[in-house]
Design an enzyme around this catalytic site. Sequence first.
Site, PDB file in Angstrom:
ATOM      1  N   SER A   1       0.843  -1.194   0.000  1.00 51.13           N
ATOM      2  CA  SER A   1       0.000   0.000   0.000  1.00 51.13           C
ATOM      3  C   SER A   1       0.877   1.243   0.000  1.00 51.13           C
ATOM      4  CB  SER A   1      -0.915  -0.009   1.221  1.00 51.13           C
ATOM      5  OG  SER A   1      -0.144   0.252   2.368  1.00 51.13           O
ATOM      6  N   LYS A   2       0.205   2.379  -0.060  1.00 51.87           N
ATOM      7  CA  LYS A   2       0.871   3.685  -0.149  1.00 51.87           C
ATOM      8  C   LYS A   2       1.986   3.864   0.886  1.00 51.87           C
ATOM      9  CE  LYS A   2      -0.192   6.609  -3.213  1.00 51.87           C
ATOM     10  NZ  LYS A   2       0.978   6.204  -3.926  1.00 51.87           N
TER      11      LYS A   2
END
Length: 494
Positions: A258-259
């Site tokens: 994820s980010k």
Amino acid sequence: MNTSDTKNPGVRVRFAPSPTGDPHVGNVRTAIFTWLFARHNSGNFILRIEDTDQTRKIAGSVERIFDTLSWMGLDWDEGPDLGGPFQPYTQSERLNLYACYAEKLIETGHAYKCFCSTERLQELRNNNRKNPDFTGYDRKCRDLDNSSEKVSNQKDFVVRFAMPKEGITDFNDLIRGDLSFDNRLQGDFVILKSDGFPTYHLAHIVDDYKMEISHVIRSEEWLSSVPKHIQIYRAFGWEMPDLAHLPTINAPDKTKLSKRHGATSALEFRELGYLPHSLFNFLSLLGWSLDGSTELFSVNDLVEKFSLERVSKSPAIFDIEKLNWMNGHYIRQLTDNELTDHLISYWDEHNPEFFSGKPDKQRVLKIVPLIRDRLKTLVDAAPLVTFFFKDDFSYEVSELIQSGLNDSDTQNILTLVLEKINQVNSFDSESLEIELRALAKSSGYKVGQVLGVIRVATSGLKVSPPLFGSLEILGKDRVISDIQKAKRILSRPN
Ligand code: GLU
């Protein structure tokens, strides 16, 4: 089932992204595997835009999807822009079709209108928080008489699929083998929303069927919905495509990528200076391998070797170090001319001040051999080369004065160098090296000190591309003016 050494030109596969932002590398990995499968089989790769969830739609996403696929070299045979025998290829342009198929399911008793209010549904959820058998809806409207006047006059409804209340749905996944799911866990899910838009479940099945899709290749997150999909296929009496669910992509800490782990969209990697082929090769190994050891593949190799049989069930690990290594490798593999083209298009976008108008390809071609071995990404190049394009670079006086020297030593060196530069006949790197090394030796200073002064004066950098090659590219006039500038800076009162 298809095997790696037999071709199946009847293969029709689709990449079906939702326009909810820049394509995540996980989606791009799905696109790559799907494309490789199509090209391996000489089949068709279809692009379909799944925009039925209007609340999640982000403006500009469709263009970013096109851009991502084009940058990666994933060409499509049918799609929203190209058209094709089953157009349109954007779901929001096919709403009548889904409504019509939802109606068919109602007619045959496989679906029903549900008039329950959002408040009631919310209350149901609240009351059943702790009930493990609760599937989101209690089937209140399932047995209403749909033809009764009360029901047919109401406008605000959704259409729900009537799932079998018991039994097992089993199927074979090309990657995961035989699987079975308990129907009781599925519930009666919505297939048509009150705004007339279908849900993903109905829309993609109608489209996969109408577009004659042979294999559905997608990420693991959809696996648990397959029993719903199978029941819809059965209700229509349609033959199903083969299914292949790709493993998730995790970060090295074993959590879903994820980010917070860094860049996650393919276009971010483009911004960060990765070559498309590096990302292509890297992503093709997230879940697939030829023999567990070969890592570097050309696109043609991958097309030839790819098979779903060699896709793994276990999560793949996104290891940025490996991508960096691959990118450095592929940068070094490029010819000077290819690397020049990559750098020019990258700088044109990110460092337009380098060219102030038309890029000077001949000049970049000369610079490239000096820097190519130092690049892991295209981003690494700009700080090394800015001084070739801008003569107003700055540096601290303390950087000019080499260790063991003082102001007046440095001023002396600059004077000697200036004289020498004015005298040299040919301004090529070999002659400059011979002349300037000889000067350094006879100056009474160390060679490293003299060259260090020239380096900082002409580039502003302590570590720069090879000095003599750089001087040749800068040219005599520019070098003279840099040395004069250094002398002025040095003589300024502190
Ligand atoms: N629109 C879905 C997604 O973006 C596609 C899933 C599928 O391939 O069936 O994940």
